[in-house]
Motif scaffolding. Structure first.
Motif, short mmCIF file in Angstrom:
data_model
loop_
_atom_site.label_atom_id
_atom_site.label_comp_id
_atom_site.label_asym_id
_atom_site.label_seq_id
_atom_site.Cartn_x
_atom_site.Cartn_y
_atom_site.Cartn_z
N GLY A 38 15.71 -20.70 28.59
CA GLY A 38 15.53 -20.16 27.25
C GLY A 38 16.14 -18.78 27.06
N PHE A 39 16.93 -18.32 28.02
CA PHE A 39 17.58 -17.01 27.88
C PHE A 39 19.10 -17.19 27.94
CE2 PHE A 39 16.77 -17.68 32.38
CZ PHE A 39 17.93 -17.27 33.01
N GLN A 40 19.83 -16.24 27.41
CA GLN A 40 21.28 -16.31 27.40
C GLN A 40 21.86 -15.91 28.76
OE1 GLN A 40 23.28 -17.46 24.89
NE2 GLN A 40 21.32 -18.06 23.96
N THR A 41 23.10 -16.28 29.00
CA THR A 41 23.78 -15.84 30.21
C THR A 41 23.77 -14.32 30.29
OG1 THR A 41 25.30 -17.72 30.02
CG2 THR A 41 25.94 -15.96 31.52
N PRO A 42 23.34 -13.74 31.39
CA PRO A 42 23.29 -12.27 31.50
C PRO A 42 24.64 -11.63 31.19
CG PRO A 42 22.09 -13.27 33.31
CD PRO A 42 22.76 -14.39 32.58
N ILE A 43 24.61 -10.49 30.52
CA ILE A 43 25.82 -9.83 30.04
C ILE A 43 26.74 -9.43 31.20
CG2 ILE A 43 24.82 -7.50 30.00
CD1 ILE A 43 27.29 -9.06 27.44
N ALA A 48 31.97 -9.86 33.73
CA ALA A 48 32.77 -10.15 34.93
C ALA A 48 33.80 -11.24 34.65
CB ALA A 48 31.85 -10.57 36.08
N ALA A 49 33.41 -12.24 33.85
CA ALA A 49 34.35 -13.31 33.50
C ALA A 49 35.49 -12.76 32.64
CB ALA A 49 33.62 -14.44 32.77
N GLU A 50 35.14 -11.89 31.68
CA GLU A 50 36.17 -11.29 30.82
C GLU A 50 37.13 -10.44 31.65
OE1 GLU A 50 36.68 -8.28 26.99
OE2 GLU A 50 34.68 -8.80 27.71
N LYS A 51 36.58 -9.66 32.58
CA LYS A 51 37.43 -8.82 33.43
C LYS A 51 38.35 -9.69 34.28
CE LYS A 51 37.30 -5.09 36.86
NZ LYS A 51 38.34 -5.71 37.72
N ALA A 52 37.81 -10.77 34.81
CA ALA A 52 38.63 -11.67 35.65
C ALA A 52 39.80 -12.23 34.85
CB ALA A 52 37.77 -12.80 36.21
N MET A 53 39.55 -12.61 33.60
CA MET A 53 40.63 -13.13 32.75
C MET A 53 41.67 -12.05 32.47
SD MET A 53 38.83 -15.75 30.05
CE MET A 53 37.28 -14.88 29.77
N GLY A 231 23.84 -24.86 42.28
CA GLY A 231 24.74 -24.32 41.28
C GLY A 231 24.12 -23.13 40.57
N PHE A 232 24.73 -22.73 39.47
CA PHE A 232 24.34 -21.52 38.76
C PHE A 232 23.77 -21.79 37.37
CE2 PHE A 232 27.64 -20.75 41.83
CZ PHE A 232 27.20 -19.64 42.52
N SER A 233 23.78 -23.06 36.94
CA SER A 233 23.38 -23.41 35.58
C SER A 233 21.95 -23.01 35.26
CB SER A 233 23.54 -24.91 35.35
OG SER A 233 24.89 -25.26 35.31
N LYS A 234 21.03 -23.35 36.13
CA LYS A 234 19.61 -23.17 35.82
C LYS A 234 19.14 -21.74 36.11
CE LYS A 234 19.91 -27.62 35.29
NZ LYS A 234 20.14 -28.21 33.97
N SER A 237 21.29 -19.34 33.75
CA SER A 237 21.56 -19.82 32.39
C SER A 237 23.05 -19.92 32.13
CB SER A 237 20.89 -18.91 31.35
OG SER A 237 20.84 -19.56 30.10
N MET A 238 23.75 -20.61 33.02
CA MET A 238 25.19 -20.80 32.89
C MET A 238 25.51 -22.29 32.68
SD MET A 238 26.53 -18.16 35.85
CE MET A 238 28.27 -18.38 35.47
N THR A 239 24.67 -22.97 31.92
CA THR A 239 24.83 -24.42 31.77
C THR A 239 26.19 -24.80 31.20
OG1 THR A 239 23.67 -24.25 29.65
CG2 THR A 239 22.36 -24.89 31.56
N GLY A 240 26.66 -24.08 30.19
CA GLY A 240 27.93 -24.41 29.57
C GLY A 240 29.15 -23.96 30.37
#
Length: 274
Positions: A38-43, A48-53, A231-234, A237-240
């Motif tokens: 019920g929480f969003q992916t931590p900022i 980190a994903a944006e930096k990697a891109m 995995g990391f989904s649960k 909160s990285m399900t998508g």
């Protein structure tokens, strides 16, 4: 491709779509169909994903996954799960569901028998049939009151054709944890037979029972026959995002899962791995 007629639409997805439709129509509904926190992916993860891109981490990676991530996963398995893991036995996949698919595809042959605890995650049975349409599924019904495993019944259905037993603790959908005595007794039964144990531990961190999580891969009595999926989904909160992994100590099985990954996915999204 031979597809079994037993493979139907995902009920969890159908249920969740219905819940979303009701919410869009103004009805307040909490869907328990998809296992989604019920929480969003931590900022920090998003940053980190944006930096990697922006750093150019957008090309192919090793099909097994980037080495630094596999090293950290191996360290996590050693430190938290007491599994003697190393990076060379880790494969990073687009979600733990794909990890399971790769494992089943690498193992099952026509006529093999696969044991599943019931009730179970809705995709287990279709995944077995996708991997091997002629596989025979043996179901062990958990006790309706306390969701315990009937070990004597389990013993009675294991035979020479039993190739895989699929275990999931913390259990979906019951939430059941294995207490140490029950865990040890189950490991004893599993050690008596030469089969592969697939341990789906994706709900490991969602444990509010006070009962410690125990990993089958930590047991020397089972040697190198345990494939651990997580995995990391649960937990994060990285399900998508679709990122999971499997630990495969059996080198011949790992080689096949790697080949399947190469032809099905090439690799998991590189910037997500970072």
């Amino acid at each position: 491709m031979k597809i079994s007629s037993e493979i139907q639409d995902s009920l969890e997805l159908k249920f969740s779509r219905l819940a979303q439709q009701k919410n869009n129509e103004g009805e307040k509904m909490i869907s328990l169909g998809l296992g989604e926190p019920g929480f969003q992916t931590p900022i920090a993860i998003i940053d980190a994903a944006e930096k990697a891109m922006r750093d150019g981490r957008t090309r192919y990676s090793d099909p097994l996954g980037i080495k630094s991530l596999r090293e950290k996963i191996a360290r996590k398995l050693n430190d938290e799960n007491c599994i003697n893991a190393n990076a060379d036995a880790i494969l990073v996949s687009p979600g733990s569901k794909m990890a399971l698919s790769l494992a089943l595809g690498a193992i099952l042959k026509p006529g093999d028998e696969c044991i599943v605890m019931m009730p179970c995650y809705p995709s287990y049975l279709p995944q077995i049939k996708i991997a091997e349409p002629d596989a025979v599924i043996r179901q062990v019904n958990l006790d309706k009151e306390n969701f315990k495993i009937d070990l004597e019944y389990l013993r009675s259905i294991i035979c020479k054709k039993t190739r895989v037993i699929l275990l999931n603790f913390p259990n979906n959908p019951t939430g059941r944890m294995l207490h140490s005595r029950e865990f040890n007794d189950l490991c004893e039964v599993l050690s008596e037979h030469d089969m592969i144990i697939i341990s789906d531990e994706i709900y490991e961190k969602l444990n509010h029972s006070g009962v410690p999580h125990l990993s089958f891969g930590s047991q020397s009595i089972l040697k190198d026959r345990v494939i651990t999926i997580n995995g990391f989904s649960k937990a994060y909160s990285m399900t998508g995002w679709r990122i999971g992994y499997l630990h495969v100590p059996n080198k011949s099985i790992l080689k096949i899962t790697s080949r399947l990954q190469q032809h099905l996915n090439t690799n998991t999204a590189t910037f997500i791995q970072h």
